[in-house]
Design a protein around this motif. Structure first.
Motif, PDB file in Angstrom:
ATOM      1  N   GLU A 122     -10.123 -13.703  76.407  1.00  0.00           N
ATOM      2  CA  GLU A 122      -9.563 -14.799  77.187  1.00  0.00           C
ATOM      3  C   GLU A 122     -10.277 -14.971  78.524  1.00  0.00           C
ATOM      4  O   GLU A 122     -10.459 -16.090  79.001  1.00  0.00           O
ATOM      5  N   SER A 123     -10.657 -13.859  79.137  1.00  0.00           N
ATOM      6  CA  SER A 123     -11.238 -13.926  80.468  1.00  0.00           C
ATOM      7  C   SER A 123     -11.929 -12.609  80.789  1.00  0.00           C
ATOM      8  O   SER A 123     -11.844 -11.631  80.038  1.00  0.00           O
ATOM      9  N   TYR A 124     -12.636 -12.615  81.915  1.00  0.00           N
ATOM     10  CA  TYR A 124     -13.266 -11.414  82.439  1.00  0.00           C
ATOM     11  C   TYR A 124     -12.792 -11.215  83.880  1.00  0.00           C
ATOM     12  O   TYR A 124     -12.635 -12.188  84.629  1.00  0.00           O
ATOM     13  N   VAL A 125     -12.560  -9.959  84.247  1.00  0.00           N
ATOM     14  CA  VAL A 125     -12.175  -9.626  85.613  1.00  0.00           C
ATOM     15  C   VAL A 125     -13.367  -8.945  86.274  1.00  0.00           C
ATOM     16  O   VAL A 125     -13.888  -7.953  85.752  1.00  0.00           O
ATOM     17  N   VAL A 126     -13.809  -9.507  87.396  1.00  0.00           N
ATOM     18  CA  VAL A 126     -14.974  -8.999  88.123  1.00  0.00           C
ATOM     19  C   VAL A 126     -14.493  -8.544  89.496  1.00  0.00           C
ATOM     20  O   VAL A 126     -13.780  -9.280  90.189  1.00  0.00           O
ATOM     21  N   ARG A 127     -14.855  -7.356  89.875  1.00  0.00           N
ATOM     22  CA  ARG A 127     -14.424  -6.879  91.189  1.00  0.00           C
ATOM     23  C   ARG A 127     -15.548  -6.119  91.881  1.00  0.00           C
ATOM     24  O   ARG A 127     -16.431  -5.558  91.239  1.00  0.00           O
ATOM     25  N   ARG A 179     -12.133 -11.234  91.087  1.00  0.00           N
ATOM     26  CA  ARG A 179     -12.203 -12.613  90.602  1.00  0.00           C
ATOM     27  C   ARG A 179     -12.042 -12.613  89.088  1.00  0.00           C
ATOM     28  O   ARG A 179     -12.539 -11.719  88.404  1.00  0.00           O
ATOM     29  N   VAL A 180     -11.339 -13.628  88.555  1.00  0.00           N
ATOM     30  CA  VAL A 180     -11.166 -13.781  87.116  1.00  0.00           C
ATOM     31  C   VAL A 180     -12.027 -14.943  86.639  1.00  0.00           C
ATOM     32  O   VAL A 180     -12.004 -16.029  87.235  1.00  0.00           O
ATOM     33  N   VAL A 181     -12.792 -14.722  85.592  1.00  0.00           N
ATOM     34  CA  VAL A 181     -13.695 -15.722  85.030  1.00  0.00           C
ATOM     35  C   VAL A 181     -13.192 -16.086  83.643  1.00  0.00           C
ATOM     36  O   VAL A 181     -13.125 -15.229  82.759  1.00  0.00           O
ATOM     37  N   GLU A 195     -17.879  -4.015  89.225  1.00  0.00           N
ATOM     38  CA  GLU A 195     -17.239  -3.576  87.991  1.00  0.00           C
ATOM     39  C   GLU A 195     -16.739  -4.803  87.241  1.00  0.00           C
ATOM     40  O   GLU A 195     -16.231  -5.744  87.852  1.00  0.00           O
ATOM     41  N   VAL A 196     -16.864  -4.786  85.912  1.00  0.00           N
ATOM     42  CA  VAL A 196     -16.444  -5.912  85.080  1.00  0.00           C
ATOM     43  C   VAL A 196     -15.649  -5.373  83.898  1.00  0.00           C
ATOM     44  O   VAL A 196     -16.002  -4.338  83.314  1.00  0.00           O
ATOM     45  N   ALA A 197     -14.558  -6.080  83.530  1.00  0.00           N
ATOM     46  CA  ALA A 197     -13.769  -5.739  82.351  1.00  0.00           C
ATOM     47  C   ALA A 197     -13.403  -7.020  81.619  1.00  0.00           C
ATOM     48  O   ALA A 197     -13.193  -8.070  82.242  1.00  0.00           O
ATOM     49  N   ALA A 198     -13.332  -6.942  80.298  1.00  0.00           N
ATOM     50  CA  ALA A 198     -12.905  -8.070  79.476  1.00  0.00           C
ATOM     51  C   ALA A 198     -11.389  -8.007  79.275  1.00  0.00           C
ATOM     52  O   ALA A 198     -10.794  -6.926  79.263  1.00  0.00           O
ATOM     53  N   ALA A 199     -10.747  -9.181  79.104  1.00  0.00           N
ATOM     54  CA  ALA A 199      -9.298  -9.245  78.932  1.00  0.00           C
ATOM     55  C   ALA A 199      -8.955 -10.147  77.758  1.00  0.00           C
ATOM     56  O   ALA A 199      -9.557 -11.215  77.581  1.00  0.00           O
ATOM     57  N   ASN A 200      -7.996  -9.701  76.935  1.00  0.00           N
ATOM     58  CA  ASN A 200      -7.448 -10.546  75.882  1.00  0.00           C
ATOM     59  C   ASN A 200      -5.932 -10.457  75.945  1.00  0.00           C
ATOM     60  O   ASN A 200      -5.365  -9.952  76.930  1.00  0.00           O
ATOM     61  N   ALA A 201      -5.237 -10.930  74.919  1.00  0.00           N
ATOM     62  CA  ALA A 201      -3.779 -10.941  74.955  1.00  0.00           C
ATOM     63  C   ALA A 201      -3.192  -9.537  75.033  1.00  0.00           C
ATOM     64  O   ALA A 201      -2.075  -9.358  75.532  1.00  0.00           O
TER      65      ALA A 201
END
Length: 504
Positions: free
Chosen positions: A398-403, A415-417, A438-444
């Motif tokens: 759904e999105s990626y979280v970048v910090r 930031r959320v992409v 740091e980057v992480a992927a996000a789903n449901a």
């Protein structure tokens, strides 16, 4: 079944506050082989869905909404036409489901779920709905299998009265002790199998969280099984703002309902709209990509996800009713009960959620289906800026979280992409600060593991024509030498510093 010990078990559970935040759940073992029923997706709409299971009612197999937010069985109009095994009564019944108002009468039939032994029980046989579409009735659903805690009675004074409660809780041979819902993934097509419903008390094992529903003081008909409230206390947070409220863990609701001081992360709608069913109004949509965390009271967050960009993914509401929390008997009364949360069914995606009918516990199992780590996080320097890049080819993101954080680990920016990976530029950090990305992927199912950049970068100004850092020894030497030449030129009245010999 373990009915005789139910009240003692419930009292012991409520006496121990630590039970709500334990890392493991000491629950009753299921009796016999567990009965598993496939869960399929129906009524897909704008990225949302409703989970459904097949239930035998009388002579007919019906596809029913699996709804942990309501307590009784409803069959929509004409689904049991001509079934002579169904006993119809004149007792009126009119449950409301967040604006989908059902009008009908009580009927009785043998109800079987999966391979469990059937039970003869009362249900609501509808003859019409308002608005015209019964909830999901035009999208493949034949009714609603309400399986929450709760007890309601249909029948006025002088009429025969019929108790109305979870069909699962009324099943014999231990199947009615509870149930566990496992939704493995969000669906991509109608009719897709997305998980399983397992009948019986939740299995002993580790848990991410255990919620405890309070006792109501009542018991279910013809048993010593105590009744519990539909809602449990939970805490939602965005950034550093947290609110703890009575919460319905609701597989039958498409989107999350949040109340609290979260306006900073929401976009107001042009005019507030009533929540279907009454008692609240929607004032804003939470912005897509907003990270939301979910926790037991006093516990650390065990689930974090980003708001999806879709129909009613998450809404911000304000209450308008006065009914005390926990006393609501149906969806309309629940909406009028004051501030509350509703998880929506995205809460079920990627995890197991077990409901124990004997103790009132809701046990949330370890997360399954989280994204894997992204690949190749890069961090490059510019003029008082850094750029973060990454690659990823996982489906269902759904999105990626970048910090950004300092080299010492202190947080700086997040930031959320939404959508595909895209390079992100960060500015505004003090000069001379070393940062790591740091980057992480996000789903449901939530936010996956973080992957850090292999290098650190520093915020500092650069000379645009050379890119050489200001403050580096070579730059300092050049600047000092230039200053000396200018000073000498000034002393000579601005004349050239070159020797006159050879000048033509």
């Amino acid at each position: 079944m373990l009915r005789n010990a139910a009240l003692a078990v419930a009292g012991a559970v409520l006496a121990g506050a630590a039970a709500t935040t334990a890392s493991t759940a000491a629950l009753a073992e299921p009796l016999g082989d567990p009965v598993e029923v496939p869960i399929i997706a129906e009524s897909l709409r704008d990225g949302t869905f409703l989970p459904a299971v097949e239930v035998q009612v009388g002579e007919r197999p019906l596809t029913l909404l699996l709804d942990t937010g309501s307590e009784g069985l409803v069959v929509y109009p004409n689904r049991l036409e001509g079934d002579t095994t169904v006993e119809r009564t004149e007792v009126a019944a009119d449950p409301d489901y967040n604006g989908a108002h059902v009008f009908g009468h009580v009927a009785l039939a043998d109800v079987a779920i999966g391979g469990a032994a059937p039970a003869r029980l009362p249900f609501v046989l509808a003859h019409r709905c308002e608005p015209t579409d019964c909830l999901g009735g035009d999208d493949g659903l034949d009714g609603i299998l309400g399986v929450s805690q709760g007890l309601r009675t249909w029948g006025e004074a002088g009429e025969t009265q019929y108790p109305w409660w979870s069909a699962i809780a009324q099943l014999p041979d231990g199947a009615g002790d509870g149930h566990t819902i496992r939704v493995t993934h969000a669906p991509t097509a109608r009719g897709e199998r997305i998980g399983t419903l397992t009948l019986g008390a939740p299995v002993v094992g580790e848990a991410d969280a255990v919620f405890q529903a309070p006792l109501t003081g009542g018991i279910y008909p013809d048993s010593d099984h105590p009744t519990f409230t539909k809602q449990v206390e939970s805490c939602w947070s965005i950034d550093t703002v947290m609110n703890c409220l009575p919460t319905t863990i609701d597989s039958g609701e498409r989107g999350a309902v949040m109340m609290g001081d979260f306006e900073a992360w929401a976009t107001p709608i042009p005019s507030p709209t009533p929540f279907p069913g009454g008692g609240a109004e929607e004032i804003a949509h939470l912005n897509a990509g907003t990270p939301i965390s979910f926790a037991t009271p006093g516990g650390a967050p065990f689930w974090t996800r980003t708001v999806a960009d879709g129909y009613r993914a998450a809404g911000l509401y304000r209450p308008t009713g006065t009914t005390p929390p926990g006393e609501a008997e149906d969806a309309a009364a629940l909406a009028a009960s004051g501030p509350y949360f509703n998880t929506g069914n995205v809460f079920f995606v990627g995890r197991s959620v077990g409901f124990d009918n004997l103790t009132g516990q809701i046990v949330v199992g370890p997360v399954d289906g989280l994204p894997a780590a992204v690949q190749q996080v890069s961090l490059t320097e510019g003029d008082r800026r850094v750029e973060v890049g990454w690659t990823d080819a996982q489906p269902g993101i759904e999105s990626y979280v970048v910090r950004l954080r300092t080299a010492a680990g202190e947080p700086l920016a997040e930031r959320v992409v939404l959508g595909a990976p895209a390079p992100q530029e960060f500015t505004g950090v003090a000069d001379g600060v070393d940062v790591v990305a740091e980057v992480a992927a996000a789903n449901a199912a939530g936010v996956g593991p973080w992957l850090a950049s292999p290098n650190a970068a520093r915020f500092r100004p650069h000379l645009p024509e050379t890119g050489v850092e200001v403050g580096a020894p070579a730059v300092v030497a050049t600047v000092l030498a230039g200053a000396g030449l200018l000073l000498l030129a000034a002393r000579r009245g601005g004349r050239s510093l070159r020797p006159r010999r050879g000048i033509r």
